[in-house]
Design a protein around this motif. Structure first.
Motif, short mmCIF file in Angstrom:
data_model
loop_
_atom_site.label_atom_id
_atom_site.label_comp_id
_atom_site.label_asym_id
_atom_site.label_seq_id
_atom_site.Cartn_x
_atom_site.Cartn_y
_atom_site.Cartn_z
N TRP A 1 0.83 -1.21 0.00
CA TRP A 1 0.00 0.00 0.00
C TRP A 1 0.86 1.26 0.00
CZ3 TRP A 1 -5.32 -0.38 -0.13
CH2 TRP A 1 -5.87 -1.64 0.13
N PHE A 2 1.92 1.26 0.78
CA PHE A 2 2.71 2.46 0.98
C PHE A 2 4.07 2.31 0.29
CE2 PHE A 2 0.24 1.94 5.06
CZ PHE A 2 -0.77 2.79 4.67
N LYS A 3 4.12 2.73 -0.96
CA LYS A 3 5.36 2.71 -1.74
C LYS A 3 5.60 4.10 -2.31
CE LYS A 3 5.57 -2.15 -3.09
NZ LYS A 3 5.67 -3.09 -4.24
N PRO A 4 6.29 4.97 -1.56
CA PRO A 4 6.50 6.35 -2.04
C PRO A 4 7.26 6.43 -3.35
CG PRO A 4 7.85 5.87 -0.11
CD PRO A 4 6.89 4.74 -0.25
N PRO B 1 6.74 12.48 -7.66
CA PRO B 1 7.44 13.20 -6.58
C PRO B 1 6.59 14.26 -5.89
CG PRO B 1 8.88 12.95 -8.48
CD PRO B 1 7.53 12.45 -8.91
N GLN B 2 5.76 15.00 -6.64
CA GLN B 2 4.93 16.02 -6.02
C GLN B 2 3.85 15.40 -5.14
OE1 GLN B 2 3.49 18.55 -9.17
NE2 GLN B 2 5.45 19.57 -9.45
N VAL B 3 3.26 14.28 -5.61
CA VAL B 3 2.24 13.59 -4.80
C VAL B 3 2.88 13.01 -3.55
CG1 VAL B 3 0.57 11.71 -4.77
CG2 VAL B 3 0.86 13.07 -6.84
N GLU B 4 4.03 12.40 -3.71
CA GLU B 4 4.74 11.82 -2.56
C GLU B 4 5.08 12.90 -1.53
OE1 GLU B 4 8.38 10.85 -0.31
OE2 GLU B 4 8.26 12.23 -2.00
N SER B 5 5.49 14.07 -2.03
CA SER B 5 5.83 15.17 -1.13
C SER B 5 4.61 15.65 -0.35
CB SER B 5 6.41 16.33 -1.94
OG SER B 5 6.66 17.44 -1.11
N LEU B 6 3.43 15.62 -0.98
CA LEU B 6 2.22 16.10 -0.31
C LEU B 6 1.74 15.13 0.77
CD1 LEU B 6 0.09 17.58 -3.24
CD2 LEU B 6 1.16 18.84 -1.36
N ILE B 7 1.56 13.85 0.40
CA ILE B 7 0.94 12.92 1.36
C ILE B 7 1.92 12.47 2.45
CG2 ILE B 7 -0.70 12.13 -0.36
CD1 ILE B 7 0.87 9.59 -0.64
N TYR B 8 3.23 12.66 2.21
CA TYR B 8 4.20 12.34 3.25
C TYR B 8 4.67 13.59 3.99
CZ TYR B 8 4.61 7.43 1.92
OH TYR B 8 4.35 6.10 1.70
N TRP B 9 4.04 14.71 3.73
CA TRP B 9 4.25 15.96 4.48
C TRP B 9 5.73 16.37 4.45
CZ3 TRP B 9 0.13 18.63 6.83
CH2 TRP B 9 -1.09 17.94 6.79
N SER C 1 1.46 20.76 2.21
CA SER C 1 0.58 19.64 2.55
C SER C 1 -0.59 20.11 3.40
CB SER C 1 1.36 18.56 3.31
OG SER C 1 2.37 18.00 2.51
N GLY C 2 -0.34 21.04 4.32
CA GLY C 2 -1.41 21.57 5.15
C GLY C 2 -2.46 22.32 4.34
N ILE C 3 -1.99 23.11 3.36
CA ILE C 3 -2.93 23.86 2.51
C ILE C 3 -3.78 22.91 1.68
CG2 ILE C 3 -3.08 25.43 0.55
CD1 ILE C 3 -0.61 26.86 1.63
N SER D 1 -7.24 9.51 5.63
CA SER D 1 -6.29 8.40 5.74
C SER D 1 -5.13 8.58 4.77
CB SER D 1 -6.99 7.07 5.46
OG SER D 1 -8.03 6.85 6.40
N LEU D 2 -5.42 9.12 3.59
CA LEU D 2 -4.39 9.33 2.59
C LEU D 2 -3.29 10.26 3.09
CD1 LEU D 2 -3.43 8.93 -0.38
CD2 LEU D 2 -4.79 10.94 -0.96
N PHE D 3 -3.67 11.22 3.93
CA PHE D 3 -2.70 12.20 4.43
C PHE D 3 -2.17 11.84 5.82
CE2 PHE D 3 -4.31 14.71 0.99
CZ PHE D 3 -3.30 15.60 0.69
#
Length: 236
Positions: A28-31, A36-44, A50-52, A180-182
């Motif tokens: 499930w969790f394979k960064p 890269p932009q999605v990975e940066s968002l959901i992994y904060w 990510s907060g915005i 859950s995604l975040f």
């Protein structure tokens, strides 16, 4: 017996694919598989961005759960349009007063290439088709009882979903999935070792119980298709 680590390295568990797919967080969790932009968002990686995104997305989903999608889309679009127009007017007035020539304030975004190349479309289509084919093949295997134990476990999962459907509506599940995604990827990344240890214990216990059931139910001990065909040829 397949462990969490083996499942993560091989991608699937050869003995218990259904259990591995559910209890293997590496599936499930394979960064590294994410953009890269999605990975940066959901992994904060960037807490501010990510907060915005998380706050804006959550507010939008909560609004959709209370109002119609059309109304939410119209109001949000109107709010964004008012903001961009006001900012454009403000920058134009500032440039006129200061006698500068900074150009259009959104020039950087206007020059972004938003077109989808044929290669990207074909890539995404190929990935989607591969997932759909795998999903359909797995459903066929479960509904046509290729393995009675896996079909029984699938039935238990469906039975649990009947209660989840009674407790939550579709929009609530979407909101929970978004939250859950975040949260879950970051929680797993920070506590990977301890989570893997506990999931290994759970999966090994389930595998032990499943093996006992297979021994008790001869119908659950299926033979490989090739072996069954060979035996059939011998009988003939």
């Amino acid at each position: 017996m397949c462990t969490i680590g083996e499942a993560g390295q091989n991608g699937v568990c050869k003995q218990r694919p259904l259990i591995c797919s559910i209890l293997d967080p590496n599936a499930w969790f394979k960064p590294e598989r994410l953009h890269p932009q999605v990975e940066s968002l959901i992994y904060w990686r960037d807490v501010k961005k990510s907060g915005i995104v998380f706050g804006a997305g959550l507010i939008t989903l909560v609004a959709i759960s209370s109002f119609s999608v059309i109304s939410v889309f119209a109001y949000l679009s109107l709010l964004a349009l008012v903001g961009t127009v006001a900012f454009r007017v403000y920058k134009s007035v500032t440039q006129a007063v200061q006698k500068t020539n900074d150009g259009h304030p959104f020039k950087e975004y206007l020059e972004l290439d938003l077109t989808l190349s044929q290669e990207k479309v074909q890539h995404f289509a190929g990935v989607a088709v591969a997932h759909i084919n795998g999903f359909v093949a797995e459903l066929r295997r479960l509904f046509l009882v290729e393995d009675i134990i896996d079909s029984i476990k699938f039935g238990v999962i469906l039975w649990v979903f009947t209660y989840i459907g009674a407790w939550f509506n579709g929009m609530t599940l979407v909101i929970l999935a978004f939250v859950s995604l975040f949260t879950l990827p970051k929680v797993y990344e920070n506590n990977k070792q301890s989570i893997d240890t506990y999931l290994d214990l759970v999966r090994n216990k389930l595998t032990e119980i499943t093996d006992k059931i297979r021994v008790a139910l001869p119908i659950g001990n299926k033979k490989p298709v090739a072996a069954a065909a060979a035996e059939s040829d011998k009988d003939k």
